[in-house]
Every structure is written in structure tokens, then in C-alpha cells.
Design a protein around this motif. Structure first.
Motif, short mmCIF file in Angstrom:
data_model
loop_
_atom_site.label_atom_id
_atom_site.label_comp_id
_atom_site.label_asym_id
_atom_site.label_seq_id
_atom_site.Cartn_x
_atom_site.Cartn_y
_atom_site.Cartn_z
N LYS A 44 0.83 -1.21 0.00
CA LYS A 44 0.00 0.00 0.00
C LYS A 44 0.86 1.26 0.00
CE LYS A 44 -4.04 -1.97 2.35
NZ LYS A 44 -4.89 -1.91 3.56
N LEU A 45 1.96 1.21 0.74
CA LEU A 45 2.83 2.39 0.84
C LEU A 45 3.43 2.78 -0.50
CD1 LEU A 45 4.79 1.73 4.17
CD2 LEU A 45 3.30 3.67 3.70
N ILE A 46 3.89 1.78 -1.26
CA ILE A 46 4.59 2.09 -2.51
C ILE A 46 3.68 1.97 -3.73
CG2 ILE A 46 6.82 1.41 -1.55
CD1 ILE A 46 6.62 -1.22 -3.03
N GLY A 47 2.41 1.64 -3.48
CA GLY A 47 1.46 1.56 -4.58
C GLY A 47 1.70 0.39 -5.51
N LYS A 48 2.18 -0.72 -4.95
CA LYS A 48 2.42 -1.93 -5.74
C LYS A 48 1.58 -3.07 -5.16
CE LYS A 48 5.99 -0.26 -8.22
NZ LYS A 48 6.28 0.98 -7.51
N SER A 49 1.59 -4.19 -5.85
CA SER A 49 0.86 -5.35 -5.35
C SER A 49 1.72 -6.10 -4.34
CB SER A 49 0.49 -6.29 -6.50
OG SER A 49 1.67 -6.86 -7.06
N LYS A 50 1.07 -6.93 -3.55
CA LYS A 50 1.78 -7.75 -2.58
C LYS A 50 2.76 -8.69 -3.28
CE LYS A 50 0.95 -11.37 0.87
NZ LYS A 50 -0.08 -12.21 1.52
N GLU A 51 2.35 -9.20 -4.45
CA GLU A 51 3.21 -10.10 -5.21
C GLU A 51 4.47 -9.38 -5.69
OE1 GLU A 51 4.73 -13.44 -6.88
OE2 GLU A 51 2.99 -13.28 -5.53
N THR A 52 4.34 -8.11 -6.06
CA THR A 52 5.51 -7.34 -6.49
C THR A 52 6.49 -7.17 -5.34
OG1 THR A 52 4.22 -6.14 -8.14
CG2 THR A 52 6.28 -5.13 -7.43
N VAL A 53 5.96 -6.89 -4.15
CA VAL A 53 6.82 -6.75 -2.97
C VAL A 53 7.55 -8.05 -2.70
CG1 VAL A 53 6.84 -6.32 -0.48
CG2 VAL A 53 5.35 -4.97 -1.95
N LYS A 54 6.83 -9.17 -2.83
CA LYS A 54 7.45 -10.48 -2.61
C LYS A 54 8.57 -10.72 -3.63
CE LYS A 54 6.21 -15.35 -1.88
NZ LYS A 54 7.34 -15.91 -2.63
N LYS A 55 8.33 -10.34 -4.88
CA LYS A 55 9.36 -10.51 -5.91
C LYS A 55 10.61 -9.71 -5.57
CE LYS A 55 6.38 -11.53 -9.89
NZ LYS A 55 5.90 -11.04 -11.21
N CYS A 56 10.40 -8.50 -5.07
CA CYS A 56 11.55 -7.66 -4.70
C CYS A 56 12.34 -8.29 -3.56
CB CYS A 56 11.08 -6.26 -4.31
SG CYS A 56 10.41 -5.29 -5.68
N GLU A 57 11.63 -8.83 -2.59
CA GLU A 57 12.32 -9.43 -1.44
C GLU A 57 12.95 -10.77 -1.79
OE1 GLU A 57 9.74 -7.48 2.24
OE2 GLU A 57 9.48 -9.60 1.77
N ASP A 58 12.39 -11.46 -2.79
CA ASP A 58 12.93 -12.75 -3.21
C ASP A 58 14.06 -12.62 -4.23
OD1 ASP A 58 11.15 -13.96 -1.56
OD2 ASP A 58 9.76 -14.58 -3.13
N GLY A 59 14.33 -11.40 -4.69
CA GLY A 59 15.41 -11.21 -5.64
C GLY A 59 15.00 -11.28 -7.09
N ARG A 60 13.70 -11.41 -7.36
CA ARG A 60 13.23 -11.46 -8.75
C ARG A 60 13.00 -10.07 -9.32
NH1 ARG A 60 8.09 -15.08 -8.27
NH2 ARG A 60 8.15 -14.38 -6.11
#
Length: 221
Positions: A44-60
């Protein structure tokens, strides 16, 4: 100290895929969990989806510099402090991911067994027990219960609303009839209870007050 690292794994179709875990993504994930912020909140903070946040944290994928700035403000870290985290000068504990989610367990004192809601049913059962001249331990033996089970039912720690079979078992164990139970339940005043309460008060007052009470009661003969 955080370092860029590669993680290679095989997908279902046999293809190999490599994720690049940047220092920043690893550190931001650890800080997020340490600050008990969920992925949903970050999304919500960065205006992205939860899946996008997960991709960033997973290195994708990677957080943009703008997104990093937003998250650091939310986590209340300055850029210089974040640099210290990356260099290992400021250590962030590595916690399980579930630590970011607040537990919703109820306060134990909210459960009925910690409360005393004395219903009419509870009071009637106590009256019937005392009529049978039974102590709680004796009543428990007759019913096949523990003493605490009798106490909890009389003190309101157990809701008796939907326990008619149990009430019937207790009443019959006391040698009483269900007609007696319903008569007391439907009466406006529980005489036995009132008398017991009055006797308890009389035992605590002074002799002078006791004589005054006696004189008052004489008028009701």
C-alpha cells in the motif's frame, strides 16, 4: 554485512532460474520484519501489489530508489542508518517472517471461565444443593463431577443456557425434581437465598443492632 548473492533453482519445466538478492532487498526485508510491518502494508505504501513486494524481497525484482526512500521513512531509518545496516555496523536481528504479523489471541480473562456472570440458573442450583444439605465436595461426588465443576456452575463461570441435560442430572443427583427447579427458576424471589443472605448479615452486626433488627422483625409476625 549484507552482500549481493545469486540463488539458482529449477522450475517445474526443468528450466533453471537465477534470482539476484541485492543487499538492499535483503536488508529492507529484515528491517520490515523487525519493525513488524507486513507485505500488505508495504504494498500500500509504494502503490504496488503484494506479489511485487514479494518478488523484490525474493530477488526477482528490485525496489526503486523512490520506493526505498518511502520504506525507510516508514521504518524510521535515515539513509545513513540504512547504510550502516548494509555495512554491518548497525545490526538488525533476523526474525521469522511470521513475526511481522500481530497475533489476535484473546486475552485469557475474556473467556467465560475467568468471568462470573451469575445467572438465575446458577443461583437455583445452589439453592437446591443447600436444601439437600450438601457441601460442594459432597455434591460433586453425587454428580460424578469435580468440586470445581460444581463451583463454576454456581459462581457463573459456566454458561448454563444450553445445558438442560446437565442441569437435570445435577437436580436428580441432589434428590430433587425438575418441578422444584422450574418453580424456583420462575419465582420472583429465591427465599432460601434471601434468608441465607440475611443470616450472613446478622452474624456481622453488633448486639445492639441485632436487638433492633429483632424488634423490627417482631412486627411482621
Amino acid at each position: 554485512m549484507y552482500q549481493d548473492r545469486l540463488h539458482t533453482y529449477s522450475e517445474r519445466k526443468g528450466k533453471e532460474k537465477t534470482n539476484r538478492h541485492t543487499r538492499e532487498s535483503q536488508a529492507l526485508r529484515d528491517v520490515r520484519i523487525f519493525k513488524k510491518v507486513t507485505r500488505e502494508e508495504v504494498a500500500k505504501l509504494i502503490g504496488k501489489s503484494k506479489e511485487t513486494v514479494k518478488k523484490c524481497e525474493d530477488g526477482r525484482s528490485n525496489f526503486s530508489p523512490e520506493d526505498q526512500g518511502i520504506l525507510l521513512r516508514r521504518f524510521r531509518y535515515t539513509k545513513s542508518e540504512f547504510k550502516q545496516i548494509l555495512e554491518g555496523e548497525l545490526v538488525i536481528p533476523k526474525l521469522p517472517a511470521r513475526s511481522a504479523y500481530k497475533t489476535t489471541r484473546r486475552d485469557p480473562k475474556e473467556y467465560r471461565k475467568y468471568q462470573k456472570i451469575i445467572s438465575k440458573e446458577s443461583r437455583v442450583l445452589k439453592v437446591l444443593r443447600r436444601r439437600a444439605r450438601l457441601s460442594q465436595p459432597d455434591a460433586a461426588k453425587l454428580c460424578g463431577f469435580s468440586r470445581s465443576m460444581i463451583d463454576h456452575r454456581e459462581s457463573g463461570r459456566v454458561d448454563l443456557t444450553d445445558k438442560l441435560d446437565e442441569i437435570r442430572h445435577i437436580v436428580h443427583s441432589y434428590g430433587q425434581k425438575m418441578e422444584d427447579y422450574y418453580d424456583l427458576l420462575n419465582s420472583e424471589v429465591l427465599r432460601d437465598e434471601v434468608i441465607d443472605n440475611c443470616l450472613a448479615i446478622l452474624e456481622t452486626i453488633s448486639d445492639d443492632k441485632l436487638k433492633a433488627v429483632q424488634a423490627l422483625l417482631e412486627n411482621f409476625k
